[in-house]
Scaffold this active site. Structure first.
Site, mmCIF file in Angstrom:
data_model
loop_
_atom_site.group_PDB
_atom_site.id
_atom_site.type_symbol
_atom_site.label_atom_id
_atom_site.label_comp_id
_atom_site.label_asym_id
_atom_site.label_seq_id
_atom_site.Cartn_x
_atom_site.Cartn_y
_atom_site.Cartn_z
ATOM 1 N N GLU A 96 0.809 -1.219 0.000
ATOM 2 C CA GLU A 96 0.000 0.000 0.000
ATOM 3 C C GLU A 96 0.844 1.270 0.000
ATOM 4 O OE1 GLU A 96 -3.486 0.190 0.100
ATOM 5 O OE2 GLU A 96 -3.556 -1.965 -0.219
ATOM 6 N N ASP A 110 -8.382 7.495 -7.585
ATOM 7 C CA ASP A 110 -9.055 6.225 -7.841
ATOM 8 C C ASP A 110 -10.563 6.341 -7.708
ATOM 9 O OD1 ASP A 110 -9.250 6.568 -5.126
ATOM 10 O OD2 ASP A 110 -8.553 4.559 -4.587
ATOM 11 N N THR A 132 -7.507 9.248 0.412
ATOM 12 C CA THR A 132 -7.080 7.994 1.034
ATOM 13 C C THR A 132 -6.084 8.364 2.112
ATOM 14 O OG1 THR A 132 -7.407 6.675 -0.959
ATOM 15 C CG2 THR A 132 -5.834 5.842 0.648
#
Length: 279
Positions: free
Chosen positions: A63, A81, A86
């Site tokens: 990640e 995305d 995020t």
């Protein structure tokens, strides 16, 4: 550094199955001893603190392109995305609800915290990629919040509630040792726990069509191979997840070595980068 382009809708498993950790027997005897001594060794699950830290390093390598998962509490960006921001140690997203849950939990623990004022905006953007009401001020305040031990605890709590505990409990119920527990955890982190086309529930269901779980009397290696094959098929359903190296050059490496207890030393690659955990 390569920043992988994934994170998806996160939904906790609807029901948790709890099973006792598996045990393995190891036989040993000193040379010249009159009789062999048999020692029962209890397998250590992923919820063991050291194994849990290993799991976090493995996920962080994929990640965040780093084993230093504790440096990710302050991380926040829009990785384009479609899920808004995020952030944090497990990729809480403003567009998928888990970031909202996190800030709500943080506010329960510490009313009036620096992120509490963004709760109306987080509720509004949930389900979208919008930054409306958030923006650079939110990004700055997230980094400030990451200096607060209560916020770190809130991130740990939500990681465990939504991802880690459901994954480990289900894997134990399926008779899987630490490697299988990690395979479930990594899948839930990426795909969420639901039964949509690429959700963990669907991946597990498809694996069980191909092989019995150890709890059903099946072979652990055969079942895990079926699960990882189903995981790769799910990854390929979405362009952002289509690079399957976190399975091919990480989890399958451990499976082929029959390292079911996920014991160091561990060596693997993700997206072409090499990593190692030696102890």
């Amino acid at each position: 550094m390569h920043r992988p382009q994934h994170r998806t809708v996160r939904i906790a498993l609807a029901a948790l199955l709890v099973a006792a950790p598996a045990t393995v027997a190891a036989a040993g005897a000193a040379q010249a001893a009159p009789a062999a001594a048999v020692v029962q060794v209890k397998a250590v699950g992923l919820d063991d603190p050291h194994k849990k830290d290993i799991a976090m390093q493995l996920v962080s390598s994929a990640e965040n392109s780093s084993l230093d998962w504790k440096a990710q509490y302050k991380y926040i960006e829009d990785i384009k995305d479609g899920r808004g921001y995020t952030a944090g140690i497990i990729g809480f997203c403003s567009g998928t609800g888990d970031m909202l849950d996190l800030v709500e939990h943080y506010t329960d623990l510490k009313p009036g915290n620096i992120l509490a004022k963004y709760l109306p905006a987080l509720r509004k953007v949930n389900g979208t990629e919008s930054h409306s009401g958030l923006g650079s001020a939110f990004v700055k305040d997230w980094a400030t919040a990451a200096k607060d031990s209560v916020f770190l605890q809130a991130q740990n709590d939500e990681r465990d509630r939504v991802y880690f505990n459901p994954a480990v409990n289900q894997a134990k119920a399926d008779g899987l040792r630490a490697l299988g527990q990690f395979a479930y955890y990594d899948a839930i982190v990426m795909h969420g726990g639901g039964f949509d086309a690429a959700g963990f529930g669907t991946i597990r269901k498809n694996a069980l069509k191909k092989a019995k779980s150890p709890a059903q009397g099946g072979d652990e290696a055969t079942y895990l191979k079926a699960f990882l094959d189903a995981r790769k098929a799910a990854m390929k359903l979405e362009e952002a997840h289509s690079d399957t190296s976190r399975v091919d050059t990480e989890q399958l490496v451990f499976l082929n070595a029959k390292n079911f207890d996920l014991n160091p030393p561990l060596k693997w690659k993700v997206y072409g980068d090499s990593y190692a955990i030696n102890s």
